[in-house]
Design an enzyme around this catalytic site. Structure first.
Site, PDB file in Angstrom:
ATOM      1  N   GLY A  17     -20.114   2.288 -35.988  1.00 13.92           N
ATOM      2  CA  GLY A  17     -19.012   3.263 -35.932  1.00 13.92           C
ATOM      3  C   GLY A  17     -19.446   4.707 -35.736  1.00 13.92           C
ATOM      4  N   LEU A  21     -18.165   3.552 -28.388  1.00 13.88           N
ATOM      5  CA  LEU A  21     -16.814   2.987 -28.507  1.00 13.88           C
ATOM      6  C   LEU A  21     -16.410   2.825 -29.970  1.00 13.88           C
ATOM      7  CD1 LEU A  21     -16.974   0.273 -25.674  1.00 13.88           C
ATOM      8  CD2 LEU A  21     -16.078   2.605 -25.567  1.00 13.88           C
ATOM      9  N   ARG A  41     -27.378   1.570 -38.540  1.00 14.13           N
ATOM     10  CA  ARG A  41     -28.680   1.795 -39.174  1.00 14.13           C
ATOM     11  C   ARG A  41     -28.967   3.265 -39.464  1.00 14.13           C
ATOM     12  NH1 ARG A  41     -31.817  -1.156 -34.460  1.00 14.13           N
ATOM     13  NH2 ARG A  41     -30.229   0.107 -33.428  1.00 14.13           N
ATOM     14  N   TYR A 148     -18.589 -11.019 -19.772  1.00 21.05           N
ATOM     15  CA  TYR A 148     -19.584 -12.066 -19.461  1.00 21.05           C
ATOM     16  C   TYR A 148     -19.796 -13.028 -20.641  1.00 21.05           C
ATOM     17  CZ  TYR A 148     -23.110  -8.727 -21.324  1.00 21.05           C
ATOM     18  OH  TYR A 148     -23.827  -7.844 -22.089  1.00 21.05           O
TER      19      TYR A 148
HETATM   20  C1  HXC Z   1     -37.482  -6.677 -22.411  1.00 21.90           C
HETATM   21  C2  HXC Z   1     -37.344  -5.747 -24.527  1.00 21.90           C
HETATM   22  C3  HXC Z   1     -36.653  -4.639 -24.024  1.00 21.90           C
HETATM   23  C4  HXC Z   1     -36.394  -4.587 -22.610  1.00 21.90           C
HETATM   24  C5  HXC Z   1     -36.894  -4.373 -26.168  1.00 21.90           C
HETATM   25  N1  HXC Z   1     -37.473  -5.546 -25.844  1.00 21.90           N
HETATM   26  N2  HXC Z   1     -36.391  -3.794 -25.063  1.00 21.90           N
HETATM   27  N3  HXC Z   1     -37.754  -6.764 -23.740  1.00 21.90           N
HETATM   28  N4  HXC Z   1     -36.826  -5.633 -21.855  1.00 21.90           N
HETATM   29  N5  HXC Z   1     -35.751  -3.557 -22.059  1.00 21.90           N
HETATM   30  C6  HXC Z   1     -38.157  -6.449 -26.757  1.00 21.90           C
HETATM   31  C7  HXC Z   1     -39.332  -5.780 -27.458  1.00 21.90           C
HETATM   32  O1  HXC Z   1     -40.489  -5.781 -26.619  1.00 21.90           O
HETATM   33  C8  HXC Z   1     -39.493  -6.670 -28.686  1.00 21.90           C
HETATM   34  O2  HXC Z   1     -40.122  -7.892 -28.366  1.00 21.90           O
HETATM   35  C9  HXC Z   1     -38.053  -7.030 -29.026  1.00 21.90           C
HETATM   36  O3  HXC Z   1     -37.287  -6.827 -27.824  1.00 21.90           O
HETATM   37  C10 HXC Z   1     -37.478  -6.135 -30.115  1.00 21.90           C
HETATM   38  O4  HXC Z   1     -37.599  -4.796 -29.697  1.00 21.90           O
HETATM   39  P1  HXC Z   1     -37.580  -3.575 -30.741  1.00 21.90           P
HETATM   40  O5  HXC Z   1     -37.598  -2.316 -29.945  1.00 21.90           O
HETATM   41  O6  HXC Z   1     -38.639  -3.766 -31.777  1.00 21.90           O
HETATM   42  O7  HXC Z   1     -36.155  -3.845 -31.467  1.00 21.90           O
HETATM   43  P2  HXC Z   1     -35.255  -2.892 -32.340  1.00 21.90           P
HETATM   44  O8  HXC Z   1     -36.005  -1.648 -32.757  1.00 21.90           O
HETATM   45  O9  HXC Z   1     -34.633  -3.732 -33.366  1.00 21.90           O
HETATM   46  O10 HXC Z   1     -34.130  -2.359 -31.288  1.00 21.90           O
HETATM   47  C11 HXC Z   1     -33.181  -3.232 -30.782  1.00 21.90           C
HETATM   48  C12 HXC Z   1     -32.883  -2.926 -29.310  1.00 21.90           C
HETATM   49  C13 HXC Z   1     -32.532  -1.422 -29.108  1.00 21.90           C
HETATM   50  C14 HXC Z   1     -31.725  -3.842 -28.902  1.00 21.90           C
HETATM   51  C15 HXC Z   1     -34.113  -3.250 -28.484  1.00 21.90           C
HETATM   52  O11 HXC Z   1     -32.235  -1.162 -27.737  1.00 21.90           O
HETATM   53  C16 HXC Z   1     -31.367  -0.982 -29.934  1.00 21.90           C
HETATM   54  O12 HXC Z   1     -31.527  -0.554 -31.068  1.00 21.90           O
HETATM   55  N6  HXC Z   1     -30.118  -1.097 -29.396  1.00 21.90           N
HETATM   56  C17 HXC Z   1     -28.878  -0.767 -30.136  1.00 21.90           C
HETATM   57  C18 HXC Z   1     -27.810  -0.147 -29.290  1.00 21.90           C
HETATM   58  C19 HXC Z   1     -27.539  -0.854 -27.976  1.00 21.90           C
HETATM   59  O13 HXC Z   1     -28.277  -1.698 -27.512  1.00 21.90           O
HETATM   60  N7  HXC Z   1     -26.406  -0.446 -27.374  1.00 21.90           N
HETATM   61  C20 HXC Z   1     -25.961  -1.011 -26.117  1.00 21.90           C
HETATM   62  C21 HXC Z   1     -24.798  -1.930 -26.344  1.00 21.90           C
HETATM   63  S1  HXC Z   1     -23.990  -2.015 -24.833  1.00 21.90           S
HETATM   64  P3  HXC Z   1     -41.721  -8.134 -28.674  1.00 21.90           P
HETATM   65  O14 HXC Z   1     -41.962  -9.540 -28.246  1.00 21.90           O
HETATM   66  O15 HXC Z   1     -42.446  -7.126 -27.820  1.00 21.90           O
HETATM   67  O16 HXC Z   1     -41.930  -7.904 -30.140  1.00 21.90           O
HETATM   68  C22 HXC Z   1     -23.380  -3.524 -24.468  1.00 21.90           C
HETATM   69  C23 HXC Z   1     -22.517  -3.466 -23.226  1.00 21.90           C
HETATM   70  C24 HXC Z   1     -22.231  -4.762 -22.555  1.00 21.90           C
HETATM   71  O17 HXC Z   1     -23.633  -4.493 -25.123  1.00 21.90           O
HETATM   72  C25 HXC Z   1     -21.455  -4.684 -21.253  1.00 21.90           C
HETATM   73  C26 HXC Z   1     -21.546  -3.456 -20.423  1.00 21.90           C
HETATM   74  C27 HXC Z   1     -20.659  -3.443 -19.208  1.00 21.90           C
HETATM   75  P1  NAP Z   2     -23.561   1.972 -28.558  1.00 24.43           P
HETATM   76  O1  NAP Z   2     -23.011   3.348 -28.714  1.00 24.43           O
HETATM   77  O2  NAP Z   2     -25.010   1.822 -28.279  1.00 24.43           O
HETATM   78  O3  NAP Z   2     -23.131   1.131 -29.819  1.00 24.43           O
HETATM   79  C1  NAP Z   2     -23.923   0.189 -30.469  1.00 24.43           C
HETATM   80  C2  NAP Z   2     -23.862   0.478 -31.956  1.00 24.43           C
HETATM   81  O4  NAP Z   2     -24.425  -0.620 -32.679  1.00 24.43           O
HETATM   82  C3  NAP Z   2     -24.622   1.718 -32.371  1.00 24.43           C
HETATM   83  O5  NAP Z   2     -23.785   2.564 -33.138  1.00 24.43           O
HETATM   84  C4  NAP Z   2     -25.772   1.195 -33.219  1.00 24.43           C
HETATM   85  O6  NAP Z   2     -26.063   2.130 -34.269  1.00 24.43           O
HETATM   86  C5  NAP Z   2     -25.182  -0.093 -33.756  1.00 24.43           C
HETATM   87  N1  NAP Z   2     -26.216  -1.074 -34.106  1.00 24.43           N
HETATM   88  C6  NAP Z   2     -27.170  -1.591 -33.289  1.00 24.43           C
HETATM   89  N2  NAP Z   2     -27.973  -2.431 -33.967  1.00 24.43           N
HETATM   90  C7  NAP Z   2     -27.495  -2.461 -35.244  1.00 24.43           C
HETATM   91  C8  NAP Z   2     -27.897  -3.133 -36.427  1.00 24.43           C
HETATM   92  N3  NAP Z   2     -28.954  -3.965 -36.428  1.00 24.43           N
HETATM   93  N4  NAP Z   2     -27.208  -2.921 -37.578  1.00 24.43           N
HETATM   94  C9  NAP Z   2     -26.131  -2.088 -37.586  1.00 24.43           C
HETATM   95  N5  NAP Z   2     -25.702  -1.436 -36.486  1.00 24.43           N
HETATM   96  C10 NAP Z   2     -26.381  -1.606 -35.325  1.00 24.43           C
HETATM   97  O7  NAP Z   2     -22.816   1.216 -27.336  1.00 24.43           O
HETATM   98  P2  NAP Z   2     -21.268   1.023 -26.975  1.00 24.43           P
HETATM   99  O8  NAP Z   2     -21.199   1.001 -25.498  1.00 24.43           O
HETATM  100  O9  NAP Z   2     -20.411   1.933 -27.742  1.00 24.43           O
HETATM  101  O10 NAP Z   2     -21.026  -0.487 -27.452  1.00 24.43           O
HETATM  102  C11 NAP Z   2     -20.113  -0.813 -28.494  1.00 24.43           C
HETATM  103  C12 NAP Z   2     -19.665  -2.252 -28.339  1.00 24.43           C
HETATM  104  O11 NAP Z   2     -18.929  -2.422 -27.132  1.00 24.43           O
HETATM  105  C13 NAP Z   2     -20.787  -3.273 -28.285  1.00 24.43           C
HETATM  106  O12 NAP Z   2     -20.395  -4.457 -28.954  1.00 24.43           O
HETATM  107  C14 NAP Z   2     -20.902  -3.567 -26.806  1.00 24.43           C
HETATM  108  O13 NAP Z   2     -21.478  -4.825 -26.539  1.00 24.43           O
HETATM  109  C15 NAP Z   2     -19.448  -3.512 -26.415  1.00 24.43           C
HETATM  110  N6  NAP Z   2     -19.210  -3.317 -24.979  1.00 24.43           N
HETATM  111  C16 NAP Z   2     -19.458  -2.109 -24.440  1.00 24.43           C
HETATM  112  C17 NAP Z   2     -19.171  -1.926 -23.097  1.00 24.43           C
HETATM  113  C18 NAP Z   2     -19.377  -0.608 -22.417  1.00 24.43           C
HETATM  114  O14 NAP Z   2     -19.154  -0.514 -21.206  1.00 24.43           O
HETATM  115  N7  NAP Z   2     -19.768   0.442 -23.125  1.00 24.43           N
HETATM  116  C19 NAP Z   2     -18.661  -2.993 -22.349  1.00 24.43           C
HETATM  117  C20 NAP Z   2     -18.438  -4.209 -22.968  1.00 24.43           C
HETATM  118  C21 NAP Z   2     -18.709  -4.357 -24.295  1.00 24.43           C
HETATM  119  P3  NAP Z   2     -27.534   2.317 -34.920  1.00 24.43           P
HETATM  120  O15 NAP Z   2     -28.491   2.457 -33.792  1.00 24.43           O
HETATM  121  O16 NAP Z   2     -27.377   3.541 -35.778  1.00 24.43           O
HETATM  122  O17 NAP Z   2     -27.782   1.095 -35.748  1.00 24.43           O
END
Ligand code: HXC
Ligand code: NAP
Length: 283
Positions: A17, A21, A41, A148
């Site tokens: 939050g 979004l 986090r 998807y």
């Molecule tokens: C391949 C990758 C990678 C990448 C990480 N890894 N990034 N592998 N390509 N780009 C691998 C790492 O090498 C590691 O594996 C494992 O994943 C874990 O990575 P960490 O960095 O240690 O993980 P962590 O610190 O927990 O971070 C999680 C994360 C990070 C998902 C990688 O990006 C994150 O915190 N994301 C949170 C927010 C987020 O993703 N928002 C987007 C949501 S949008 P190894 O084997 O090396 O240990 C969404 C939209 C959908 O979902 C639709 C859009 C239209």
């Molecule tokens: P975002 O800003 O990156 O949101 C992801 C959030 O998840 C962050 O606030 C992150 O906060 C939190 N998060 C990640 N790992 C977590 C963990 N282990 N524990 C607790 N919180 C965690 O991206 P967004 O685009 O707004 O996405 C929001 C949602 O919409 C997601 O479910 C995504 O799949 C969905 N979605 C987005 C789109 C788009 O076009 N943007 C399209 C389809 C669906 P911290 O890093 O502080 O933990």
């Protein structure tokens, strides 16, 4: 669009939050009178968002830093929310992790990391908040998935598998937990620009953003406000008969990819005219 007190006296937990979004939906819930529990986090990000939302809407906002992959942290987060507000009415499972990668390059840990955040994290929050809702007579759970989740997509396979699982959880619990007065629904958003998603999913320099927009029949990305209003409706008692539904809000994007003849959009109008003339001559 709604009466100002649509969500008054409701306490809503929003995972993820503090950004993107999740923050936009939380802000709208606050405008409509809800008490908010923001969790993710990063404490500083949550606190900054809470200040902003409180300034803008006057809503009471509790922040609880939590890694939703860990059920003990999630249980503690829900306890703090109940201690502060007395009950939980709604849960928005919005937190997610994602990245693009050829599937053959993924390590087991890469795959597992996304499953842990999206699927296990959603389960942890759903179970802990669901128990609290059951005690207070019911509630609403809303899961943010993606289109998807039903079509699948290359290059985001861990996310597609996890979101597909969340969609199955949505439909399963809609039936199983209806007896507790808990409704479970989902939204499948199309592209809505956020820093978190764009940084990880839109590689720079390849004109991908323009191509993404062109895929959408409405020729634009979604506005956060549009999604926030849909989420508010699904949280409100006024949508009390909605249960087990996934509502797509994507400007028609996924259907365009699905329809076999949709590429005919590229056919110039002159070609259509020529075909028509040829058909009439044959008669
Ligand atoms: C391949 C990758 C990678 C990448 C990480 N890894 N990034 N592998 N390509 N780009 C691998 C790492 O090498 C590691 O594996 C494992 O994943 C874990 O990575 P960490 O960095 O240690 O993980 P962590 O610190 O927990 O971070 C999680 C994360 C990070 C998902 C990688 O990006 C994150 O915190 N994301 C949170 C927010 C987020 O993703 N928002 C987007 C949501 S949008 P190894 O084997 O090396 O240990 C969404 C939209 C959908 O979902 C639709 C859009 C239209
Ligand atoms: P975002 O800003 O990156 O949101 C992801 C959030 O998840 C962050 O606030 C992150 O906060 C939190 N998060 C990640 N790992 C977590 C963990 N282990 N524990 C607790 N919180 C965690 O991206 P967004 O685009 O707004 O996405 C929001 C949602 O919409 C997601 O479910 C995504 O799949 C969905 N979605 C987005 C789109 C788009 O076009 N943007 C399209 C389809 C669906 P911290 O890093 O502080 O933990």
């Amino acid at each position: 669009m709604f009466k100002n007190d649509l969500l008054e006296n409701k306490t809503i937990i929003i995972t993820g939050g503090g950004t993107g979004l999740g923050k936009s939906m939380a802000t709208r819930f606050g405008e409509l009178g809800a008490n908010l529990v923001l969790t993710s986090r990063r404490e500083a990000v949550l606190d900054e968002a809470a200040r902003e939302i409180n300034d803008k809407t006057g809503a009471e906002v509790l922040t609880v830093p939590t890694d939703i992959r860990h059920s003990d942290q999630v249980t503690e987060m829900v306890k703090k929310a109940v201690d502060k507000f007395g009950k939980i009415d709604c849960l928005l499972n919005n937190a997610a992790g994602n990245f693009i990668s050829p599937t053959e390059n993924l390590s087991e840990n890469a795959f597992r990391t996304i499953i842990d955040i999206v699927l296990i994290g959603t389960f942890n929050c759903t179970q802990a908040a669901g128990k609290a809702m059951r005690k207070s007579g019911g509630g609403a759970i809303l899961n943010i998935v993606t289109t998807y989740a039903f079509t699948g997509s290359g290059y985001v396979v861990p996310s597609a598998c996890a979101k597909g699982g969340v969609l199955a959880m949505t439909r399963s619990l809609a039936v199983e937990w209806a007896k507790y007065g808990i409704r479970t629904n989902a939204i499948a958003p199309g592209p809505f620009p956020t820093k978190g998603a764009w940084k990880r999913l839109v590689p720079p320099g390849l004109n991908i953003e323009k191509k993404m927009m062109e895929r959408v029949p409405l020729k634009r990305f979604g506005e956060h406000e549009e999604l926030a209003n849909l989420a508010s409706y699904l949280m409100a008692d006024e949508s009390g008969y909605m249960n087990g539904e996934v509502v797509t809000m994507d400007g028609g994007e996924w259907l365009k990819g699905a329809g076999q003849f949709n590429e005919l959009e590229r056919m110039p109008s002159l070609a259509w005219k020529a075909m028509d003339i040829a058909r009439k001559r044959k008669k």
